[in-house]
Design a protein around this motif. Sequence first.
Motif, mmCIF file in Angstrom:
data_model
loop_
_atom_site.group_PDB
_atom_site.id
_atom_site.type_symbol
_atom_site.label_atom_id
_atom_site.label_comp_id
_atom_site.label_asym_id
_atom_site.label_seq_id
_atom_site.Cartn_x
_atom_site.Cartn_y
_atom_site.Cartn_z
ATOM 1 N N LEU A 149 14.498 119.122 -65.093
ATOM 2 C CA LEU A 149 15.759 118.601 -65.619
ATOM 3 C C LEU A 149 16.864 119.632 -65.446
ATOM 4 O O LEU A 149 16.623 120.839 -65.506
ATOM 5 C CB LEU A 149 15.620 118.250 -67.106
ATOM 6 C CG LEU A 149 14.492 117.295 -67.509
ATOM 7 C CD1 LEU A 149 14.462 117.128 -69.023
ATOM 8 C CD2 LEU A 149 14.652 115.953 -66.826
ATOM 9 N N HIS A 150 18.079 119.131 -65.262
ATOM 10 C CA HIS A 150 19.253 120.001 -65.199
ATOM 11 C C HIS A 150 20.403 119.292 -65.890
ATOM 12 O O HIS A 150 20.792 118.194 -65.486
ATOM 13 C CB HIS A 150 19.619 120.310 -63.754
ATOM 14 C CG HIS A 150 20.845 121.190 -63.626
ATOM 15 N ND1 HIS A 150 20.834 122.515 -64.021
ATOM 16 C CD2 HIS A 150 22.097 120.909 -63.177
ATOM 17 C CE1 HIS A 150 22.033 123.032 -63.795
ATOM 18 N NE2 HIS A 150 22.811 122.084 -63.288
ATOM 19 N N GLN B 183 15.785 115.956 -62.000
ATOM 20 C CA GLN B 183 15.917 116.433 -60.630
ATOM 21 C C GLN B 183 14.624 116.219 -59.836
ATOM 22 O O GLN B 183 14.627 116.287 -58.620
ATOM 23 C CB GLN B 183 16.263 117.929 -60.622
ATOM 24 C CG GLN B 183 17.540 118.270 -61.358
ATOM 25 C CD GLN B 183 18.765 117.648 -60.704
ATOM 26 O OE1 GLN B 183 18.975 117.793 -59.497
ATOM 27 N NE2 GLN B 183 19.568 116.956 -61.494
ATOM 28 N N GLY B 184 13.528 115.988 -60.542
ATOM 29 C CA GLY B 184 12.250 115.795 -59.891
ATOM 30 C C GLY B 184 11.111 116.186 -60.808
ATOM 31 O O GLY B 184 11.289 116.338 -62.025
ATOM 32 N N ARG C 140 6.763 120.340 -55.365
ATOM 33 C CA ARG C 140 7.968 119.785 -55.982
ATOM 34 C C ARG C 140 8.289 118.435 -55.338
ATOM 35 O O ARG C 140 8.332 118.314 -54.108
ATOM 36 C CB ARG C 140 9.137 120.748 -55.794
ATOM 37 C CG ARG C 140 10.445 120.315 -56.446
ATOM 38 C CD ARG C 140 11.553 121.299 -56.119
ATOM 39 N NE ARG C 140 12.825 120.915 -56.713
ATOM 40 C CZ ARG C 140 13.370 121.499 -57.757
ATOM 41 N NH1 ARG C 140 12.755 122.546 -58.312
ATOM 42 N NH2 ARG C 140 14.526 121.101 -58.244
ATOM 43 N N GLU D 129 11.245 115.702 -55.419
ATOM 44 C CA GLU D 129 12.630 115.588 -55.872
ATOM 45 C C GLU D 129 13.114 114.143 -55.852
ATOM 46 O O GLU D 129 12.824 113.385 -54.937
ATOM 47 C CB GLU D 129 13.540 116.452 -54.999
ATOM 48 C CG GLU D 129 13.251 117.936 -55.108
ATOM 49 C CD GLU D 129 14.236 118.777 -54.308
ATOM 50 O OE1 GLU D 129 15.006 118.200 -53.519
ATOM 51 O OE2 GLU D 129 14.217 120.017 -54.474
ATOM 52 N N ARG E 84 16.449 111.751 -58.201
ATOM 53 C CA ARG E 84 17.366 111.747 -59.339
ATOM 54 C C ARG E 84 17.092 110.602 -60.297
ATOM 55 O O ARG E 84 17.819 110.415 -61.281
ATOM 56 C CB ARG E 84 18.807 111.682 -58.830
ATOM 57 C CG ARG E 84 19.233 112.940 -58.071
ATOM 58 C CD ARG E 84 20.699 112.913 -57.729
ATOM 59 N NE ARG E 84 20.995 111.870 -56.745
ATOM 60 C CZ ARG E 84 22.230 111.541 -56.366
ATOM 61 N NH1 ARG E 84 23.281 112.148 -56.918
ATOM 62 N NH2 ARG E 84 22.424 110.595 -55.461
#
Length: 442
Positions: free
Chosen positions: A145-146, A151-152, A160, A162, A164
Amino acid sequence: MSRNGERVLIIGSGPAGLFAALRLIELGKKPIVLERGKDVRLRRRDIALIHKQHLVDPDSNYCFGEGGAGTYSDGKLYTRSDKRATFAGFWKYLLASVHRKIFSSKRTPISGRINLPRIIAAIRACIRSSGGEVHFETRVTEFLLHDGAVQGVLDQHGNRHEARQLILATGHSARDIFELLHHKGIAIEAKPFALGVRAEHPQSLIDEAQYRCSQRPDYLPPASYALVDQVAGRGVYSFCMCPGGIIAPCATKPGEVVTNGWSPSKRNNPFANAGIVVAVEMTDLEPYAKYGPLAGVHFQRHVEQSAWRLGGERQSAPAQRMIDFTENKLSQSLPACSYQPESHRSYCRTCCPPRLATGCRKHSKHLARRCGGTIRTKPFSLRRNRGRVRLSGYAGSRNAGTPSNQRVVPLRRRRWLCWGIVSAAMDGERCAERAASLPLPT
């Protein structure tokens, strides 16, 4: 669908996840399905190990893996809605007679072990051929999270993934995901549930009680039943009745025992089984209050671990003859049972709090009266409804009373636990539509 469409992560490849992916394809999105378990072919081996060697793979079992819990434990298509054609697009993988039943019956039996795996594999092929992705043995271990927006995710291998947008279709047994949500500050809340035992009887006994004849005629289907009662102000009822059915081991972690039931399409097993469950109230969860919204999850874990110890620290189910269960006596012997790992003579009441055990015992007497007082030939084994957490928000502080960013997890807030293959598939489609309609974070 454009193969370069906006990516949407889907966690889980049960009916909700698969049909969310199909709907996203129709809406021009690119679904990326991440499944912790194995595909339908490889799952067979892990399920066989549970029956034969009492070994539970925490990522591949009756509940986890491609197709979800219904693939190898039941596979009935059932809905109270008139929207019965959910799987009709893959009808060529069904027998013609079963295909007709999808449109004519609200309770369509198809054999999970014969037909449903082929349907699931066909859906996977459709997703991939349309530009989507399906990844197996990919368990999510972290949400990325951001500023409150997804974010993934990270998987257990450190890879990872990714995107949204994210749809959670993990089912009701993914306790690690519940705990991860809570750890990340994504608001969740406790949800009412029920817990109890699974009762098994000769199918001929149920037929005699329901049809009032000594032998069921060939033109009548194996009989079922549904019972509802109140014991000391608590709701007690039969659940998931399986005529001509089988009791299956459905633990999702070593050191725990839980059973469920299913019926093959022909319903030709000599046994019938049903869950007899009692409503769990918040007062029952007071010893686990320190876990907050995860109190019910820890309560369940305690019950399942207790059952495992009672069963000899194997997948053997604690069991009693029904008459002994109602009279609170240890059975001197146990009859044959459809539960393959084996049953183990025990006091089933010691697995759960006394108030819940009392409710099950008293309701069992009601069931015995309905069946002529003769159902003392089959054991009880532990059973409980799983997954007692509801997603009530999307991100932000654990103390926040409302979601802080509705773009983070585009999952319907009404509920995230579905009862059955068709309802889960329909819920997945609605989640996909929600994901497609939400504005993306800038």
